[in-house]
Design a protein around this motif. Structure first.
Motif, PDB file in Angstrom:
ATOM      1  N   ILE A 131     -10.592  -5.977   3.874  1.00  0.00           N
ATOM      2  CA  ILE A 131      -9.443  -5.073   3.795  1.00  0.00           C
ATOM      3  C   ILE A 131      -8.171  -5.902   3.741  1.00  0.00           C
ATOM      4  O   ILE A 131      -8.008  -6.864   4.499  1.00  0.00           O
ATOM      5  CB  ILE A 131      -9.393  -4.114   5.007  1.00  0.00           C
ATOM      6  N   ILE A 132      -7.261  -5.537   2.833  1.00  0.00           N
ATOM      7  CA  ILE A 132      -5.951  -6.166   2.730  1.00  0.00           C
ATOM      8  C   ILE A 132      -4.910  -5.116   3.091  1.00  0.00           C
ATOM      9  O   ILE A 132      -4.937  -3.996   2.556  1.00  0.00           O
ATOM     10  CB  ILE A 132      -5.676  -6.680   1.308  1.00  0.00           C
ATOM     11  N   VAL A 133      -3.998  -5.439   3.991  1.00  0.00           N
ATOM     12  CA  VAL A 133      -2.905  -4.539   4.355  1.00  0.00           C
ATOM     13  C   VAL A 133      -1.625  -5.078   3.734  1.00  0.00           C
ATOM     14  O   VAL A 133      -1.188  -6.186   4.051  1.00  0.00           O
ATOM     15  CB  VAL A 133      -2.755  -4.414   5.884  1.00  0.00           C
ATOM     16  N   ALA A 134      -1.046  -4.314   2.809  1.00  0.00           N
ATOM     17  CA  ALA A 134       0.214  -4.684   2.164  1.00  0.00           C
ATOM     18  C   ALA A 134       1.286  -3.703   2.618  1.00  0.00           C
ATOM     19  O   ALA A 134       1.007  -2.510   2.813  1.00  0.00           O
ATOM     20  CB  ALA A 134       0.064  -4.651   0.640  1.00  0.00           C
ATOM     21  N   SER A 135       2.499  -4.179   2.784  1.00  0.00           N
ATOM     22  CA  SER A 135       3.548  -3.306   3.310  1.00  0.00           C
ATOM     23  C   SER A 135       4.908  -3.749   2.809  1.00  0.00           C
ATOM     24  O   SER A 135       5.111  -4.908   2.438  1.00  0.00           O
ATOM     25  CB  SER A 135       3.511  -3.298   4.845  1.00  0.00           C
ATOM     26  N   ALA A 137      -0.992 -13.747  -3.223  1.00  0.00           N
ATOM     27  CA  ALA A 137      -1.074 -13.428  -1.795  1.00  0.00           C
ATOM     28  C   ALA A 137      -2.152 -12.380  -1.510  1.00  0.00           C
ATOM     29  O   ALA A 137      -2.854 -12.458  -0.495  1.00  0.00           O
ATOM     30  CB  ALA A 137       0.284 -12.933  -1.297  1.00  0.00           C
ATOM     31  N   LEU A 138      -2.302 -11.415  -2.411  1.00  0.00           N
ATOM     32  CA  LEU A 138      -3.296 -10.355  -2.215  1.00  0.00           C
ATOM     33  C   LEU A 138      -4.728 -10.850  -2.426  1.00  0.00           C
ATOM     34  O   LEU A 138      -5.661 -10.345  -1.810  1.00  0.00           O
ATOM     35  CB  LEU A 138      -3.020  -9.196  -3.179  1.00  0.00           C
ATOM     36  N   ARG A 139      -4.897 -11.789  -3.341  1.00  0.00           N
ATOM     37  CA  ARG A 139      -6.217 -12.347  -3.654  1.00  0.00           C
ATOM     38  C   ARG A 139      -7.212 -11.245  -4.062  1.00  0.00           C
ATOM     39  O   ARG A 139      -8.345 -11.209  -3.596  1.00  0.00           O
ATOM     40  CB  ARG A 139      -6.776 -13.132  -2.462  1.00  0.00           C
ATOM     41  N   LEU A 140      -6.775 -10.346  -4.923  1.00  0.00           N
ATOM     42  CA  LEU A 140      -7.656  -9.263  -5.375  1.00  0.00           C
ATOM     43  C   LEU A 140      -8.866  -9.847  -6.102  1.00  0.00           C
ATOM     44  O   LEU A 140      -8.746 -10.768  -6.909  1.00  0.00           O
ATOM     45  CB  LEU A 140      -6.913  -8.317  -6.302  1.00  0.00           C
ATOM     46  N   VAL A 195       0.081  -8.732   4.033  1.00  0.00           N
ATOM     47  CA  VAL A 195       1.100  -9.142   3.063  1.00  0.00           C
ATOM     48  C   VAL A 195       2.340  -8.291   3.276  1.00  0.00           C
ATOM     49  O   VAL A 195       2.282  -7.062   3.162  1.00  0.00           O
ATOM     50  CB  VAL A 195       0.585  -9.000   1.617  1.00  0.00           C
ATOM     51  N   THR A 196       3.449  -8.937   3.609  1.00  0.00           N
ATOM     52  CA  THR A 196       4.696  -8.222   3.842  1.00  0.00           C
ATOM     53  C   THR A 196       5.694  -8.551   2.741  1.00  0.00           C
ATOM     54  O   THR A 196       5.760  -9.681   2.256  1.00  0.00           O
ATOM     55  CB  THR A 196       5.290  -8.591   5.211  1.00  0.00           C
TER      56      THR A 196
END
Length: 514
Positions: A231-235, A507-510, A323-324
């Protein structure tokens, strides 16, 4: 393999799915490297011009306004599901009464002790504007009380100023800063809103971490498997503070979860040991500067490896990346505490997690750790070393304390350095200093701060070929927001994504199997 991305929007009267849709366009749809340009478009069978995704109903978000955006398979074999954590509806009806006490507290403070240097100029501008408004109000009251009628020009200027002030107040300050004031300040009228936002966010993350589906084996027997591997949390903006709080509480509710049988099968945690050793070394007094600086790339690689070890014990903390973008967390001492000393005190008490995490002394190992041994674990037998000797105590399986989430979750922060209030992004800035672990040799930084819009050189100035834009706060995934002086080209001579989009994707590394 399937990953989930949870996008948390910022302040203001956001419309459900608007933020997520534009975010997916920038990070998935237009990144042909994720799937490969040679593969045909799955919808048309023609030459691919974008990657496919579909909006699907999903009960995990518990809202009919929201949909899960599911992608096609990446060339790595990974599927990605995008979710929006929508919270704007939980703070509505902002009024001047919500904003005024918070703004008053910002203005009436010592600018040398309680205002960070990075925003001191902006504070001075705010204080000056406030002083002018107070002066005009006092003059107006004086004139009215003494029956002094202002001249026509003065009346016109005052009326124009009142109209402009009213417009700014009702369209910018109250709707947007009202969200900040009501979420940041834990006053009694705000507690219920804060609680609802955080509880909904924790519920979503826990739902995704533990989500399962049923599969059938070769003999026709059903069995369950977890849906998500990562899970990646982006904000963005105020959403970064919301996300930080949600992650803090989610980890604190799940840090002690483990399966005794799995723990007994894999008692060794070499990457956790290496991570703790790196932090322990960096914490030493600064007699050798080369040893007291944490290498961010090595640190983040160890975070990935330590999380895999944690998962092997049965703990479902699979949030790999935080990721902020445009984060006010850079002003944490200004927004989340009374002052810098107050911030450091809350961090030392593990109320506000640091990156890397706070260590605690263990007299049995004679070292400091972000983990500890529980009594139940004493029954797990740790195998001897190859030479027949007993392993060191710190090599035994250990459990992270409640504020150690950044031992297992990488934090990447994209910011746009501001200048003179309107150039760049006043809200954002580096966060590694604010959330560093305070070691004996100085602060130990584990957040990867990434300057974008524009990139910065080693002197903190726009890198060659870059320029600083006006008010860049909403441009972190806006491909039309160019900071380059000319359109960049990729290695094949084709039009490349702008610098800030490339950094966000990295940064997300999808699609990465991490």
């Amino acid at each position: 393999m399937r990953h989930a991305v949870v996008m948390i929007h910022g302040m203001g009267e956001q419309i459900p799915m608007e933020t997520l849709t534009s975010f997916v366009d920038a990070t998935w749809t237009t990144d042909l490297s994720l799937v490969g340009e040679d593969r045909k478009d799955v919808n048309t069978g023609e030459q691919r011009t974008e990657n496919a995704s579909w909006g699907k109903p999903d009960q995990r978000n518990r809202s009919f306004e929201l949909r899960r955006i599911a992608t096609e398979k990446a060339k790595t074999g990974v599927y990605t599901d995008f979710y929006e954590f929508y919270w704007a509806h939980l703070i509505t009806g902002n009024t001047w009464d919500h904003v005024a006490p918070w703004l008053t507290g910002l203005v009436l403070r010592n600018p040398f002790k309680r205002v960070p240097a990075a925003v001191r100029f902006a504070w001075c501008v705010m204080a000056m504007v406030t002083a002018i408004l107070v002066y005009l109000a006092v003059v107006n009251i004086w004139n009215v009380s003494n029956d002094i009628a202002p001249g026509p020009r003065t009346s016109f200027v005052l009326a124009l100023a009142a109209l402009a002030g009213g417009y700014v107040l009702n369209t910018l300050i109250i709707p947007r800063l009202g969200d900040v004031a009501r979420y940041i300040k834990a006053s009694p009228p705000n507690v219920a809103n804060r609680q609802k936002i955080r509880s909904n966010g924790v519920e979503l993350l826990e739902t995704l971490m533990h989500a399962k589906k049923t599969k059938i084996d070769r003999k026709g027997n059903p069995y369950e498997v977890y849906i998500y591997d990562r899970i990646i949390v982006a904000s963005h903006s105020l959403g970064t503070i919301v996300a930080y709080d949600i992650l803090t509480h989610t980890f604190g509710r799940n840090n002690r979860d483990y399966d005794a049988e799995k723990m007994a099968k894999t008692p060794a945690q070499p990457h956790r040991e290496a991570l703790e050793k790196a932090i322990q070394t960096a914490s030493l007094p600064d007699n050798d500067p080369a040893q007291t600086i944490l290498d961010i790339e090595d640190f983040q690689a160890l975070q990935d490896a330590a999380r895999a070890e944690l998962n092997a014990t049965g703990n479902r903390w699979i949030i790999s990346d935080f990721v902020t973008m445009g984060s006010p967390l850079t002003h944490a001492e200004f927004l989340m505490a009374y002052d810098k000393d107050g911030l450091r005190a809350d961090q030392a008490k593990r109320i506000l997690p640091t990156c890397p995490p706070v260590l605690e002394w263990d007299e049995r190992s004679d070292k400091s750790h972000f983990t500890y041994r529980r009594g139940k674990l004493d029954g797990i037998k740790v195998p001897d070393n190859d030479d027949g000797t007993k392993p060191a105590f710190e090599s035994h399986p250990r459990i992270p304390h409640h504020a150690a989430m950044f031992a297992y979750t990488r934090w990447s922060n994209l910011f746009s350095k501001h200048r003179f209030v309107l150039k760049g992004d006043l809200v954002s800035g580096p966060v590694a200093d604010q959330f560093a672990l305070q070691g004996e040799g100085g602060p130990i930084k584990g957040v990867k701060d990434i300057p974008v819009l524009p990139d910065l050189d080693h002197n903190g100035q726009p890198a060659s070929g870059m320029k600083r834009g006006w008010v860049t706060h909403n441009n972190y995934w806006n491909a039309k927001a160019q900071s380059e002086l000319r359109t960049p080209l990729d290695e094949n001579g084709k039009k490349a994504a702008p610098h800030h989009i490339q950094k966000l994707r990295a940064a997300l590394r999808l699609g990465k199997k991490v």
